[in-house]
Scaffold this active site. Structure first.
Site, PDB file in Angstrom:
ATOM      1  N   LYS A 100     -19.045 102.880  22.048  1.00  0.00           N
ATOM      2  CA  LYS A 100     -17.971 103.870  22.193  1.00  0.00           C
ATOM      3  C   LYS A 100     -17.569 104.145  23.650  1.00  0.00           C
ATOM      4  O   LYS A 100     -16.410 104.421  23.933  1.00  0.00           O
ATOM      5  CB  LYS A 100     -18.345 105.175  21.496  1.00  0.00           C
ATOM      6  CG  LYS A 100     -18.262 105.060  19.980  1.00  0.00           C
ATOM      7  CD  LYS A 100     -18.010 106.388  19.320  1.00  0.00           C
ATOM      8  CE  LYS A 100     -17.743 106.201  17.841  1.00  0.00           C
ATOM      9  NZ  LYS A 100     -18.970 105.784  17.095  1.00  0.00           N
ATOM     10  N   GLU A 122     -11.873 114.534  19.098  1.00  0.00           N
ATOM     11  CA  GLU A 122     -12.539 114.988  17.882  1.00  0.00           C
ATOM     12  C   GLU A 122     -13.867 114.263  17.801  1.00  0.00           C
ATOM     13  O   GLU A 122     -14.051 113.224  18.419  1.00  0.00           O
ATOM     14  CB  GLU A 122     -11.687 114.625  16.663  1.00  0.00           C
ATOM     15  CG  GLU A 122     -11.834 113.167  16.180  1.00  0.00           C
ATOM     16  CD  GLU A 122     -11.335 112.105  17.165  1.00  0.00           C
ATOM     17  OE1 GLU A 122     -10.522 112.451  18.047  1.00  0.00           O
ATOM     18  OE2 GLU A 122     -11.783 110.944  17.049  1.00  0.00           O
ATOM     19  N   SER A 388     -23.674  97.422  17.226  1.00  0.00           N
ATOM     20  CA  SER A 388     -22.793  98.406  17.875  1.00  0.00           C
ATOM     21  C   SER A 388     -23.531  99.546  18.559  1.00  0.00           C
ATOM     22  O   SER A 388     -23.004 100.143  19.496  1.00  0.00           O
ATOM     23  CB  SER A 388     -21.798  98.958  16.852  1.00  0.00           C
ATOM     24  OG  SER A 388     -22.478  99.478  15.728  1.00  0.00           O
TER      25      SER A 388
END
Ligand SMILES: *Cc1c(COP(=O)(O)O)cnc(C)c1O
Length: 406
Positions: A100, A122, A388
């Site tokens: 991320k 968010e 990930s």
């Protein structure tokens, strides 16, 4: 797999209006549309400059710790047999423990160059919130993270991290008090303050330009992995596998292989507890076309055409829609979308931990679980899996709830 020629695909999609075929676009109140147009213009201008590219490269190398390795999982490969080789792209080793931060640092750098002073975001499980709070701290930007009350209670550790990093948490008490309402609340806040702030979305979702912008920033994962696997094996992989929530880590790794033939791309969605309504979050597999959060895509709906309740053991995967590009790639049959249940993901979580000494995130465990199933069916293939994120965030939950699987 569709072997029609995909050369030039990345330039062709999205088009100028942000459409991936019929998916994507901008479906927002007019005022927000104006703000988004400004972001689009600025992004296309700023991201092309050498100064921007150099600064991002420097950040990736010295702050994030890139390139992350591509690792040949030898013990795992031997265990699964059939002569297949499994390779892991180690995004778990990216700073903050997941992919991320790749798009968060990019989005924050765009905000800085646009002269904005605040990031609005968010978060569901808090992973995107922590990454964006990290980026805000790095760039000395204010940061406001919108989070449903239910998630605030569930994800106390990530809430603490965000606070330590200097972010302000806006607790959302509408509706189900989870991710969907958090997105609505963050959009509202952005609409009220777009002169000073940038909305930093958490995946390849939302209105144009976010799906493209996030794909661009995540494409570093695929570029590195392609180079690394060519060095390790002298050829392109037979399969590239990634989990799909909103779809950013998958687009990151797929983008490097999408214009090439003969690489099978597989996106893995969460089947949760089963294929019935409310028990899963496999929006590409079971969804219907629909508009939510400012974009058109495949979406899970209830009987009134509202976003369905969704579920997965991996909170990063439980979103009722999916990035518009995945909807297109699904229709074009360029990517095969498969599903993996909670139970299969948990088994993969434990197997990778024991055999390789790597505890994967429950999200990434979905990609692993599908790769393990595949490795039982094919022979002598090279399989590249996007790992990930790391599973530190999941260990307490897993040990409390599934001690018997250990
Ligand atoms: C958030 C998250 C995901 C899901 O998001 P995508 O946009 O689909 O990549 C997957 N893995 C990890 C570790 C995450 O934190």
């Amino acid at each position: 797999m569709n072997n029609i020629n995909f050369k030039g695909y990345l330039k062709k999609y999205p088009n100028k209006k942000g459409f991936f075929g019929k998916y994507g676009g901008v479906f927002t109140p007019q005022e927000l549309e104006a703000a988004l147009n400004e972001v689009t213009r600025a992004y296309f201008e700023i991201s092309k400059t050498k100064a921007f590219k150099d600064e991002l490269k420097e950040i990736q190398a010295h702050f994030q710790g890139r390139p992350t390795p591509t690792y040949y999982a030898k013990r795992l490969s031997n265990h699964l047999g059939n002569g297949n080789k499994l390779f892991l792209k180690r995004e778990d080793l990216n700073h903050t423990g997941a992919h991320k931060l790749n798009h968060c640092m990019g989005e924050a750098l765009v905000a800085k160059k646009m002269g904005k002073t605040k990031l609005i975001a968010e978060t569901g499980a808090g992973q995107h919130g922590v990454a964006i709070a990290t980026a805000a701290a790095y760039f000395n930007l204010q940061c406001e993270v919108h989070m449903g009350e239910v998630d605030v209670i569930k994800q106390a550790n990530n809430v603490s991290k965000m606070k330590i990093l200097g972010a302000k948490i806006i607790v959302v008490k509408e509706g189900d008090k989870t991710l969907k309402e958090a997105v609505d609340s963050a959009f509202d806040a952005y609409l009220n303050d777009y002169q000073n702030s940038l909305y930093a979305i958490g995946s390849v979702v939302g209105p144009h330009p976010f799906p493209k912008m996030v794909r661009d920033f995540q494409s570093i994962v695929g570029k590195e992995a392609k180079k690394q696997i060519l060095k390790l094996t002298n050829k392109l992989p037979d399969y590239v596998i990634a989990c799909v929530g909103g779809g950013s880590n998958a687009m990151g790794i797929f983008s490097a292989f999408i214009e090439t033939e003969n690489v099978n791309l597989i996106g893995v969605e969460a089947l949760g507890k089963g294929a019935s309504y409310g028990l899963h979050s496999a929006a590409t597999t079971y969804g219907k076309e629909g508009i939510m959060h400012g974009f058109n895509s495949l979406m899970l709906k209830d009987n009134n055409d509202n976003p369905a309740q969704v579920y997965s053991i991996a909170s990063g995967l439980d979103y009722p829609s999916v990035g518009p590009e995945h909807a297109l790639l699904h229709d074009l049959k360029k990517v095969a979308y498969k599903t993996v249940s909670d139970k299969e993901a948990l088994e993969a979580f434990f197997l990778l931990s024991k055999l390789e000494g790597i505890i994967p995130a429950l999200e990434s465990s979905h990609a692993l679980a599908y790769a393990f199933k595949l490795a039982k069916k094919v022979t002598n293939k090279n399989i590249l899996i996007n790992l990930s994120g790391r599973g530190d965030k999941d260990v307490d939950f897993v040990i409390e709830n599934y001690p018997h699987l250990k």
